[in-house]
Design an enzyme around this catalytic site. Structure first.
Site, short mmCIF file in Angstrom:
data_model
loop_
_atom_site.label_atom_id
_atom_site.label_comp_id
_atom_site.label_asym_id
_atom_site.label_seq_id
_atom_site.Cartn_x
_atom_site.Cartn_y
_atom_site.Cartn_z
N ASP A 91 0.85 -1.18 0.00
CA ASP A 91 0.00 0.00 0.00
C ASP A 91 0.88 1.24 0.00
O ASP A 91 2.08 1.15 -0.26
CB ASP A 91 -0.95 -0.02 1.20
CG ASP A 91 -0.18 -0.09 2.52
OD1 ASP A 91 1.07 -0.16 2.48
OD2 ASP A 91 -0.82 -0.06 3.60
N HIS A 410 1.39 -9.12 -3.24
CA HIS A 410 0.29 -8.20 -2.98
C HIS A 410 0.87 -6.79 -2.89
O HIS A 410 1.12 -6.26 -1.81
CB HIS A 410 -0.39 -8.60 -1.66
CG HIS A 410 -1.61 -7.80 -1.35
ND1 HIS A 410 -2.85 -8.09 -1.87
CD2 HIS A 410 -1.79 -6.71 -0.57
CE1 HIS A 410 -3.74 -7.23 -1.42
NE2 HIS A 410 -3.11 -6.37 -0.64
N ASP A 449 0.43 -18.92 -4.80
CA ASP A 449 0.95 -17.63 -5.28
C ASP A 449 -0.22 -16.82 -5.84
O ASP A 449 -0.50 -16.86 -7.03
CB ASP A 449 2.02 -17.86 -6.34
CG ASP A 449 2.69 -16.57 -6.79
OD1 ASP A 449 2.48 -15.54 -6.14
OD2 ASP A 449 3.42 -16.62 -7.80
N GLU A 458 1.62 -11.01 1.13
CA GLU A 458 1.96 -9.64 1.50
C GLU A 458 3.47 -9.49 1.56
O GLU A 458 4.21 -10.43 1.90
CB GLU A 458 1.36 -9.26 2.85
CG GLU A 458 1.66 -7.82 3.22
CD GLU A 458 0.93 -7.35 4.47
OE1 GLU A 458 0.79 -6.13 4.64
OE2 GLU A 458 0.52 -8.19 5.27
#
Length: 1045
Positions: A91, A410, A449, A458
Site C-alpha cells: 500500500d 500483494h 501464489d 503480502e
C-alpha cells in the site's frame, strides 16, 4: 495491503540492534563452505526492494526503472515537508513505527556484517537506504517533543488499487506530542537514528552527529511523556497498534543510544527499564513464546544486553527464548512444518522466522557454549534457506530470486493496474526483486501464489528487515556472487499512452466524424497526463486548412471547437484539448477520456487520403497511431505525418561496430552513425550473429550499446541496423567479432601514491594520495590499517582522500591504500603513512550547580522533579545529572537522567521525601548538590472512580483482548482489575500488567509505569486467550473490588 488486525498479538518484543564494540567469537564455521544459495544475489535484490518502497522525489538515474516521484505533497496539510520515507507494504501509507523498526534492523545487520555487504557489492546501497529513511525521520521530528508518525489513511488507501505515482486520495499527517505522547514510536525512531548514525559515521561524521542529536531528543521525549502512540493516533490502531506497550522500546532506544554515544548513562537506563519487561502469564519469567518484530523489541534486547554485559540474567533470557524456537522449553516449542519451517503466526510467518534467525546467528557468534552455538547457528541457516528454496515445494519465497519464486506479490505499484483492479492485468507488470512474501501461514508447507492473498503474499519493509541482515551474515560466512548487471532497466510491456479511434458513421462529402479514446496505461513508471492534446491530420485537397472546422457531440474533456491549422504544404490538423484533465492509470474512468468529434470541410472533401483516416473502421475502437497524442508539446503517441509524401527510403548503413572494454561478462560497442534524409533516424537494432541466424539483443537511440551477462571465454559476433521514424530499416553493418576474457582483467590499476596525513586530531585525521590509473577505469580505493603483518580494511572511497574518525588519542597509526577497477582487479598496496593522534584535552572544571528541584504531578507512588539546567565550560560538555534522596545525613543515588527532569516511581503513599540534584560532565567532574526539595506523596484513595472499555479480536479458538482503564475521579487511582469469563475462556499471555487466572476469575495489576493513574489518565493493557468456540464478553469489571463503569 495491511490487514486491519494487528500483525503481532502478544506481549513480547520486536526490534533488534547490535552494539559497536561488542566482541564476538569467530564465526561458527572455521572455513567458509560453498553456499547452498547465492546469498549475495539475495542480499543485492533485497536492497532493490527497499529502493522500490521509496516515496518522494527520486533521482533521474534511480535503479528501479519503473518507479517515479510520488507523495510530493506529503505534509502539506500541516505546513510541513514530510516527503520521503518508505511505503509500508503493498500500500502507500507511511507508518513510522514499523518503518523505524525496519531501519534499526537494517542498521544492526550492517554493524554486525559489513563484510557481507561489501562481498555482495551492496554496502553503498545499504548506506543509501539508511540515509534516505533517516532523512525522513529528521524531517518528521519537527520539534523536540513533536514527531510525525504517519502519513496517509489506511482505510482510504486500501480502497484503491493503483500505482503510488498517481495517488489522488487525501494523505493526512498524524503526530505525537507532549499532549499526545507516543513513547513506543519516539523511542523506536531514536533507535533507528542512533543505529544508522553508527553505520554512516565513517562516511559523514557531521551527518551522524545530527542523527544522534535527534535521537537524544526523541528518547527524552519518549521517556518524559509516556504513552502508547496508537491511543492518540487512532488512525494507526487498526494497523500498527502498540500491543506490547512501550517498555520494550525504552530499553531498545536506550541501548542504541549507548552504542552511538558511548554514554554509560544510557546503558544503565536500558538495564533499569529491562527489569520492567513483560513476563509469561502468572510467572516472573521473561516472555519467550514470541519473537522480535515491529511491535515488541524485548526479545532482541535479551541478546544485546547478554552480549554487552555478559550478565547471566540476560543470557538466561536469550537462551530460553532461542531454545523455545529450536529444542523447546518445558515441553513447549514453536510449531514446525514437515518441511522444517518454524511457524509462529499465520500472518508473515517467514518474517518471524527470519527475524529470529538473524538474532540467533549473531548471538551464536558470541556464545562459548558449543552446543547452543551450533544449535542457534544451524537454526538460522536452516530458516533462511527454507525461504530461499530449501522446502518441499523447492520454491523460493523471495520475488525474483531462485527457483519458482512468487510472481504475484500483494503490491499495488509492482502490479501496475490501470483499472483500480487487483485482477487486471493477470500478470504483474514489474518484478519486485528481493521482496520476502509472508509464505505458508500454517505448519503444513502449503502456499498459493495469489495476489489476492494478502496474508501469504503480502510484502512489507519489516518483512525484509531481519531477513536482509541474516543474508548479510551468511554472505560474510559463506560468500556468494552478486549479479554483475543488476538491476537491468525494465522495458515497457506495450503502449503506455495511446489513442484508440473508430468512425462514428460513414464519411460524407463534407465531414468526417470520429470517436476517439485517450488511454493512459502507464507503469514504466506510472504518470498522470494533465496536459493532453490530440491532433487529427488531414490533407487539404486544394482548399485552405482553416476551411476545416472542429466540433464535438460528446466530450469528456469539455467543449471542443476551432479551425484547422496548416502544417505546411497540403498537410493540416485539428487539435482537441484535454488540458487540465487528470488522466491517470487509476480506474475505469480515470485512465481514459472519450471525445466524439467532427471535422467539417468544403463540399467534395475526400477523407480517404487523410493521414489520420488510415485504418479507421466503423466496427470497433482500435489503436490509431496516425492520430497523435501530446503531453503539452511533447509527442507521446503516434507518428506525425511528414507531408503528403510517404518516406520509403531506409537510413544509411551504420559503420562497423568497434568493441572496447571487453571483460569476462561484457563489452561496449560503438559505430559510425547512420543518416536519413526523410523522416529521420529513430534508432538502432543490435543483432547477435550465429551462423546464418541473427537474433535481436537490444535497441538504442545512440550509436553505442553496452553488452552485459555474456559468458566468459566465448566468441561473439554482432551487426547493427538503423531504423527511421517511418519504420524503414537499413542494411546490416559489417560484423564485429570479439572473445570475452576468461579470467577477467589482467592489468590491475597503478599503485596509489603514498598517503599524506593532515588535520590530525585526538580522534581523527584526513588522508590523501595521488590517484591510480588504469583500463578499465579505477572504481575506488580500500584504506587499510597496518598493524605488524596484519592489514585491515577500515574504509572504502571512490576519491583519493578519506577522513578517519573514532581513533584513540595519543596513539600511533599506520595506513596504506590500494586501488580497484570495475573488473574487480586490485593494485599493490601503497607505501604506508604513519602518524600519531594528538593528546586529548583535559577538562577539570565541574558544571554549574543545578537549580533547586521543583516537584509536580505528586501522586501516591510517584512525582516529577524539574530544575534549572546546569552549564559546562570545561570543554567535555554536560553529560547528565544524578538525583539523590536525602535521609538525614545520607544521600542515596536514585536516578541519572540526561535532561533536567526525572519521573520518580515506586514511592510510598503519604510519605515525606527530600531530594537534591548534582550535574556531571563528560570528563567525570561533578558539581555541588542543589538545594533540596521536599514533598509528601498522596494517600491511597479507597473509592476508585473509573471506566473500563473491553474489546476483542477473535479467530478460530483464539482471541486477543484489549482493555482500557480510565480514572474518571479527582484523585490518583492505583488499580487492580478483576472480571470473570462466562464461556470457559483462558488467558494464555498478557502484557502491560501482571495477569493471573483462577477458575473463571481473572485479575490484572498494574506495572510500575502504569500502576497509578492520575485523574483523567488512561492505560491500555491486553492479553491473548483461548475460547471453546464461543467468546462472550465478561458481564462486568471491577477496580479494587468496586464495579467500574
Amino acid at each position: 495491503m495491511l490487514r486491519q488486525v494487528p500483525r503481532t498479538l502478544v506481549a513480547g518484543g520486536s526490534a533488534l540492534a547490535v552494539a559497536v564494540g561488542v566482541l564476538v567469537a569467530p564465526l561458527a564455521t572455521g572455513a567458509a563452505a560453498a553456499p547452498t544459495y547465492n546469498y549475495a544475489e539475495a542480499l543485492q535484490k533485497s536492497m532493490f526492494f527497499y529502493q522500490a518502497q521509496r516515496s518522494g522525489d527520486l533521482p533521474a538515474d534511480f535503479p528501479v526503472s519503473w518507479r517515479g516521484d510520488s507523495g510530493l505533497t506529503d505534509g502539506a496539510d500541516v505546513g510541513k515537508d514530510l516527503t520521503g520515507g518508505w511505503y509500508d507494504a503493498g500500500d502507500h501509507v507511511k507508518f513510522g513505527f514499523p518503518m523505524a523498526f525496519s531501519a534499526t534492523m537494517l542498521a544492526w545487520g550492517a554493524i554486525e556484517s559489513p563484510t557481507g555487504y561489501s562481498k555482495a557489492g551492496s554496502l553503498d546501497e545499504l548506506k543509501d537506504n539508511l540515509r534516505f529513511v533517516s532523512d525522513y525521520f529528521v524531517k518528521a521530528h519537527t520539534a523536540p517533543n513533536e514527531l510525525y508518525v504517519q502519513v496517509g489513511d489506511g482505510e482510504a488507501d486500501h480502497k484503491w488499487w493503483g500505482p503510488a505515482e498517481v495517488m489522488t486520495m487525501a494523505r493526512p499527517s498524524h503526530k505525537i506530542s507532549a499532549s499526545c505522547p507516543g513513547s513506543d514510536v519516539a523511542a523506536e525512531t531514536a533507535a533507528a537514528l542512533a543505529s544508522s548514525a553508527i553505520v554512516l559515521k565513517g562516511d559523514d561524521p557531521a551527518y551522524a552527529a545530527t542523527l544522534v542529536s535527534h535521537a537524544k531528543q526523541l528518547y527524552t521525549f519518549a521517556d518524559t511523556y509516556r504513552g502508547a502512540y496508537s491511543d492518540c493516533v487512532t488512525a494507526a490502531s487498526a494497523y500498527y497498534k502498540s500491543w506490547s506497550g512501550y517498555q520494550d522500546e525504552l530499553v531498545w532506544g536506550a541501548y542504541w543510544l549507548y552504542k552511538a554515544t558511548g554514554d554509560a548513562t544510557y546503558l544503565a537506563k536500558a538495564e533499569a527499564e529491562y527489569d520492567k519487561l513483560g513476563t509469561e502469564n502468572q510467572s516472573t519469567t521473561r516472555s519467550y513464546k514470541w519473537t522480535i518484530a515491529w511491535d515488541n523489541k524485548q526479545f532482541g534486547t535479551y541478546a544485546l544486553l547478554a552480549m554487552e554485559t555478559g550478565k547471566q540474567k540476560y543470557v538466561d533470557d536469550a537462551n530460553r527464548w532461542l531454545d523455545y524456537w529450536t529444542v523447546g522449553v518445558n515441553g513447549q516449542k514453536v510449531p514446525y512444518s514437515p518441511g522444517g519451517q518454524a511457524v509462529l503466526d499465520s500472518w508473515g510467518a517467514l518474517r518471524y522466522a527470519a527475524n529470529t534467525s538473524f538474532v540467533a546467528l549473531v548471538y551464536s557468534d558470541w556464545m562459548t557454549d558449543a552446543t547452543r552455538k551450533a544449535r542457534y547457528h544451524d537454526f538460522g541457516v536452516r530458516q533462511i534457506n527454507y525461504a530461499l528454496g530449501d522446502n518441499p515445494r523447492s520454491s523460493s519465497y523471495v520475488v525474483g530470486f531462485g527457483a519458482n519464486p512468487p510472481t504475484a506479490p500483494h503490491h499495488r505499484t509492482a502490479h501496475g493496474s490501470w483499472l483500480d483492479s487487483i485482477t487486471t492485468p493477470a500478470q504483474s507488470r514489474h518484478v519486485l526483486y528481493g521482496a520476502l512474501v509472508g509464505g505458508p501461514g500454517s505448519p503444513n508447507d502449503a502456499y498459493t501464489d495469489s495476489r489476492q492473498d494478502y496474508v501469504a503474499n503480502e510484502v512489507a519493509t519489516d518483512y525484509n528487515a531481519g531477513f536482509t541482515s541474516a543474508l548479510a551474515r551468511l554472505v560474510e560466512e559463506y560468500g556468494g556472487t552478486p549479479l554483475a548487471s543488476f538491476p537491468t532497466p525494465e522495458q515497457p510491456d506495450g503502449d503506455q499512452l495511446f489513442v484508440e479511434a473508430m468512425l462514428n458513421q460513414p464519411p460524407s462529402g463534407t465531414f468526417t466524424e470520429v470517436k476517439a479514446m485517450i488511454r493512459n496505461q502507464s507503469a514504466f513508471p506510472a504518470r498522470s497526463l494533465k496536459n493532453a492534446k490530440v491532433r487529427y491530420w488531414f490533407t487539404t485537397d486544394g482548399f485552405a486548412a482553416s476551411d476545416v472546422t472542429l466540433s464535438a457531440n460528446y466530450s469528456e474533456c469539455g467543449a471542443q471547437s476551432g479551425k484547422g491549422v496548416s502544417a505546411g504544404g497540403t498537410l493540416g490538423y485539428v487539435e482537441l484539448s484535454c488540458v487540465g484533465q487528470d488522466i491517470h492509470p487509476g480506474g475505469q474512468s480515470q485512465h481514459r477520456r472519450e471525445i466524439q468529434f467532427r471535422l467539417t470541410g468544403p463540399a467534395g472533401w475526400n477523407p480517404a487520403n487523410d493521414p489520420s483516416y488510415t485504418g479507421l473502421t466503423q466496427t470497433a475502437l482500435a489503436k490509431a497511431s496516425a492520430i497523435t497524442l501530446y503531453d503539452g508539446s511533447t509527442l507521446v503517441w503516434g507518428k506525425e505525418p511528414t507531408g503528403t509524401t510517404t518516406d520509403t527510403t531506409p537510413p544509411t548503413t551504420p559503420g562497423t561496430p568497434v568493441a572496447t572494454g571487453v571483460t569476462t561478462v561484457g563489452a561496449s560497442l560503438s559505430w559510425a552513425a547512420s543518416t536519413d534524409a526523410g523522416s529521420g533516424v529513430a534508432g538502432y537494432e543490435l543483432y547477435r550473429v550465429q551462423g546464418t541466424t541473427q537474433t535481436l539483443v537490444g535497441t538504442t537511440t545512440a550509436a553505442a550499446y553496452i553488452l552485459r551477462d555474456l559468458t566468459p571465454g566465448t566468441a561473439y559476433s554482432y551487426v547493427v541496423k538503423a531504423k527511421d521514424v517511418a519504420g524503414n530499416v537499413s542494411a546490416a553493418s559489417a560484423a564485429v567479432t570479439f572473445t570475452t576474457d576468461t579470467t577477467g582483467e589482467t592489468e590491475p590499476p597503478t599503485t596509489p601514491g603514498t598517503p599524506v596525513a593532515s588535520a590530525v586530531t585526538s580522534t581523527g585525521a584526513t588522508l590523501a594520495w595521488a590517484p591510480s590509473t588504469g583500463d578499465p577505469a579505477v572504481s575506488g580505493y580500500d584504506v587499510l590499517r597496518v598493524q605488524g603483518t596484519t592489514t585491515t580494511v577500515v574504509a572504502q572511497t571512490t576519491v583519493p582522500t578519506v577522513t578517519l574518525s573514532g581513533l584513540t588519542p595519543s596513539t600511533a597509526y599506520t595506513y596504506a591504500v590500494r586501488a580497484k577497477n570495475v573488473a574487480g582487479d586490485v593494485s599493490a598496496l601503497s607505501a604506508p603513512v604513519t602518524f600519531t593522534t594528538a593528546a586529548p584535552p583535559v577538562d577539570t572544571v565541574a558544571p554549574t550547580v543545578p537549580g533547586t528541584p521543583v516537584a509536580s504531578n505528586v501522586a501516591t507512588t510517584g512525582a516529577t522533579l524539574t530544575w534549572t539546567a546546569s552549564t559546562d565550560s570545561g570543554g567535555s560538555g554536560l553529560a547528565g545529572y544524578e538525583v539523590l534522596r536525602v535521609s538525614g545525613t545520607t544521600q542515596t543515588l536514585v536516578a541519572s537522567p540526561t535532561t533536567a527532569t526525572v519521573a520518580l516511581a515506586g514511592l510510598t503513599p503519604a510519605t515525606a521525601y527530600s531530594y537534591v540534584v548534582r550535574a556531571k560532565d563528560g570528563a567525570g567532574n561533578v558539581s555541588a548538590v542543589s538545594s533540596p526539595v521536599t514533598f509528601t506523596t498522596l494517600p491511597v484513595t479507597s473509592t476508585p472512580s473509573c471506566t473500563v472499555v473491553y474489546s476483542t479480536n477473535s479467530w478460530n479458538v483464539g482471541f486477543t483482548g484489549s482493555v482500557k482503564i480510565t480514572n474518571t475521579g479527582t484523585t490518583p487511582l492505583t488499580w487492580t482489575l478483576g472480571f470473570a469469563f462466562p464461556s470457559g475462556q483462558q488467558v494464555t499471555q498478557g502484557w502491560s500488567a501482571t495477569w493471573s487466572q483462577t477458575g473463571t476469575t481473572v485479575t490484572a495489576t498494574g506495572l510500575s509505569w502504569n500502576a497509578t493513574l492520575q485523574p483523567g489518565q488512561s492505560t491500555d493493557i491486553g492479553f491473548n486467550g483461548s475460547h471453546p468456540g464461543t467468546n462472550t464478553n465478561p458481564a462486568s469489571f471491577t477496580v479494587n473490588g468496586e464495579v467500574c463503569g
